[in-house]
Design a protein around this motif. Structure first.
Motif, PDB file in Angstrom:
ATOM      1  N   ALA A 148      -3.761  -0.995  -8.291  1.00 46.51           N
ATOM      2  CA  ALA A 148      -5.086  -0.410  -8.124  1.00 46.51           C
ATOM      3  C   ALA A 148      -4.970   0.824  -7.243  1.00 46.51           C
ATOM      4  CB  ALA A 148      -6.035  -1.432  -7.485  1.00 46.51           C
ATOM      5  N   LYS A 149      -6.007   1.628  -7.264  1.00 47.45           N
ATOM      6  CA  LYS A 149      -5.994   2.822  -6.424  1.00 47.45           C
ATOM      7  C   LYS A 149      -7.398   3.129  -5.926  1.00 47.45           C
ATOM      8  CE  LYS A 149      -6.484   6.219 -10.172  1.00 47.45           C
ATOM      9  NZ  LYS A 149      -6.089   7.568 -10.607  1.00 47.45           N
ATOM     10  N   ASP A 150      -7.430   3.825  -4.817  1.00 50.89           N
ATOM     11  CA  ASP A 150      -8.676   4.296  -4.232  1.00 50.89           C
ATOM     12  C   ASP A 150      -8.541   5.808  -4.075  1.00 50.89           C
ATOM     13  OD1 ASP A 150     -10.793   5.052  -2.585  1.00 50.89           O
ATOM     14  OD2 ASP A 150     -10.758   3.183  -1.466  1.00 50.89           O
ATOM     15  N   ASN A 151      -9.120   6.547  -5.008  1.00 51.12           N
ATOM     16  CA  ASN A 151      -8.966   7.999  -4.992  1.00 51.12           C
ATOM     17  C   ASN A 151      -9.587   8.628  -3.746  1.00 51.12           C
ATOM     18  OD1 ASN A 151      -7.576   8.038  -7.432  1.00 51.12           O
ATOM     19  ND2 ASN A 151      -9.423   8.386  -8.641  1.00 51.12           N
ATOM     20  N   ALA A 152     -10.649   8.040  -3.257  1.00 45.18           N
ATOM     21  CA  ALA A 152     -11.321   8.605  -2.085  1.00 45.18           C
ATOM     22  C   ALA A 152     -10.450   8.514  -0.840  1.00 45.18           C
ATOM     23  CB  ALA A 152     -12.642   7.896  -1.854  1.00 45.18           C
ATOM     24  N   LYS A 153      -9.583   7.493  -0.804  1.00 41.98           N
ATOM     25  CA  LYS A 153      -8.732   7.275   0.372  1.00 41.98           C
ATOM     26  C   LYS A 153      -7.281   7.651   0.126  1.00 41.98           C
ATOM     27  CE  LYS A 153     -11.576   3.519   2.174  1.00 41.98           C
ATOM     28  NZ  LYS A 153     -11.610   2.086   2.585  1.00 41.98           N
ATOM     29  N   ASN A 154      -6.979   8.148  -1.070  1.00 46.51           N
ATOM     30  CA  ASN A 154      -5.586   8.489  -1.422  1.00 46.51           C
ATOM     31  C   ASN A 154      -4.649   7.300  -1.245  1.00 46.51           C
ATOM     32  OD1 ASN A 154      -6.576  11.028  -1.879  1.00 46.51           O
ATOM     33  ND2 ASN A 154      -5.088  12.087  -0.578  1.00 46.51           N
ATOM     34  N   LEU A 155      -5.106   6.137  -1.669  1.00 45.79           N
ATOM     35  CA  LEU A 155      -4.337   4.914  -1.506  1.00 45.79           C
ATOM     36  C   LEU A 155      -4.026   4.278  -2.858  1.00 45.79           C
ATOM     37  CD1 LEU A 155      -6.092   3.238   1.539  1.00 45.79           C
ATOM     38  CD2 LEU A 155      -3.672   3.848   1.394  1.00 45.79           C
ATOM     39  N   LEU A 156      -2.789   3.818  -2.972  1.00 43.40           N
ATOM     40  CA  LEU A 156      -2.327   3.049  -4.114  1.00 43.40           C
ATOM     41  C   LEU A 156      -1.963   1.666  -3.617  1.00 43.40           C
ATOM     42  CD1 LEU A 156      -1.371   3.113  -7.157  1.00 43.40           C
ATOM     43  CD2 LEU A 156       0.910   3.585  -6.234  1.00 43.40           C
TER      44      LEU A 156
ATOM     45  N   SER B  77       0.847  -1.192   0.000  1.00 46.96           N
ATOM     46  CA  SER B  77       0.000   0.000   0.000  1.00 46.96           C
ATOM     47  C   SER B  77       0.880   1.239   0.000  1.00 46.96           C
ATOM     48  CB  SER B  77      -0.906   0.018   1.223  1.00 46.96           C
ATOM     49  OG  SER B  77      -1.770  -1.095   1.248  1.00 46.96           O
ATOM     50  N   CYS B  78       0.368   2.297  -0.578  1.00 52.39           N
ATOM     51  CA  CYS B  78       1.043   3.593  -0.563  1.00 52.39           C
ATOM     52  C   CYS B  78      -0.008   4.632  -0.196  1.00 52.39           C
ATOM     53  CB  CYS B  78       1.658   3.901  -1.910  1.00 52.39           C
ATOM     54  SG  CYS B  78       2.312   5.582  -2.082  1.00 52.39           S
ATOM     55  N   THR B  79       0.224   5.297   0.917  1.00 52.88           N
ATOM     56  CA  THR B  79      -0.681   6.359   1.360  1.00 52.88           C
ATOM     57  C   THR B  79      -0.100   7.693   0.941  1.00 52.88           C
ATOM     58  OG1 THR B  79      -1.341   5.036   3.260  1.00 52.88           O
ATOM     59  CG2 THR B  79      -1.833   7.381   3.325  1.00 52.88           C
ATOM     60  N   ALA B  80      -0.894   8.461   0.205  1.00 51.43           N
ATOM     61  CA  ALA B  80      -0.435   9.752  -0.299  1.00 51.43           C
ATOM     62  C   ALA B  80      -1.106  10.886   0.459  1.00 51.43           C
ATOM     63  CB  ALA B  80      -0.733   9.875  -1.787  1.00 51.43           C
ATOM     64  N   SER B  81      -0.342  11.928   0.713  1.00 51.10           N
ATOM     65  CA  SER B  81      -0.898  13.135   1.312  1.00 51.10           C
ATOM     66  C   SER B  81      -0.207  14.344   0.688  1.00 51.10           C
ATOM     67  CB  SER B  81      -0.714  13.126   2.833  1.00 51.10           C
ATOM     68  OG  SER B  81       0.649  13.046   3.174  1.00 51.10           O
ATOM     69  N   GLY B  82      -0.928  15.457   0.672  1.00 48.92           N
ATOM     70  CA  GLY B  82      -0.355  16.688   0.147  1.00 48.92           C
ATOM     71  C   GLY B  82      -0.452  16.848  -1.357  1.00 48.92           C
ATOM     72  N   ILE B  83      -1.093  15.912  -2.038  1.00 49.88           N
ATOM     73  CA  ILE B  83      -1.289  16.010  -3.481  1.00 49.88           C
ATOM     74  C   ILE B  83      -2.751  15.737  -3.805  1.00 49.88           C
ATOM     75  CG2 ILE B  83       1.060  15.338  -4.086  1.00 49.88           C
ATOM     76  CD1 ILE B  83      -0.012  12.545  -4.795  1.00 49.88           C
ATOM     77  N   ASP B  84      -3.164  16.210  -4.974  1.00 48.23           N
ATOM     78  CA  ASP B  84      -4.499  15.894  -5.469  1.00 48.23           C
ATOM     79  C   ASP B  84      -4.405  14.529  -6.130  1.00 48.23           C
ATOM     80  OD1 ASP B  84      -7.008  17.957  -7.109  1.00 48.23           O
ATOM     81  OD2 ASP B  84      -7.077  15.891  -6.361  1.00 48.23           O
ATOM     82  N   PHE B  85      -4.525  13.508  -5.305  1.00 45.69           N
ATOM     83  CA  PHE B  85      -4.182  12.137  -5.673  1.00 45.69           C
ATOM     84  C   PHE B  85      -4.831  11.689  -6.984  1.00 45.69           C
ATOM     85  CE2 PHE B  85      -2.644   7.974  -4.695  1.00 45.69           C
ATOM     86  CZ  PHE B  85      -3.624   7.072  -5.103  1.00 45.69           C
TER      87      PHE B  85
END
Length: 115
Positions: free
Chosen positions: A70-78, A21-29
């Motif tokens: 895969a990604k979940d845009n709502a959760k900012n997860l890759l 998993s990759c959790t993103a923050s600070g970007i418009d994922f």
């Protein structure tokens, strides 16, 4: 501040599975092309899989058919679902986000495939 934080690595036997998993923050994922890359000892970093902002997926030949990005845009997860792991998949795996000249990397997570 942009952060990409990988998790889910570890030690697994050949033929096993892991999900990174990759959790993103600070970007418009949702607007970013996201990807997974890996670097094995003594080798250059290489692309594993990417997913565009529109959800188009691309894979390295070495993992195509075994792994899924895969990604979940709502959760900012890759995610990277890795099945049928092989010893040659052993590497540090990195998350990357890129868009319009901006390029961000995570710190990496170790995946070791060994019996």
């Amino acid at each position: 501040q942009v952060q990409l934080v990988e998790s889910g690595g570890g030690l697994v036997q050949p033929g096993g599975s892991l999900r990174l998993s990759c959790t993103a923050s600070g970007i418009d994922f949702g607007l970013y092309r996201m990807g997974w890359y890996r670097q094995a000892p003594g080798k250059q970093r290489e692309l594993v899989a990417t997913i565009s902002s529109g959800g188009v997926r691309d894979y390295a030949d070495s993992v195509n058919g075994r792994w899924t990005i895969a990604k979940d845009n709502a959760k900012n997860l890759l995610y990277l679902q890795m099945n049928s792991l092989k010893p040659e998949d052993t590497a540090v795996y990195y998350c990357r986000g890129s868009r319009a000249g901006r390029d961000y990397w995570g710190q990496g997570t170790q995946v070791t495939v060994s019996s």
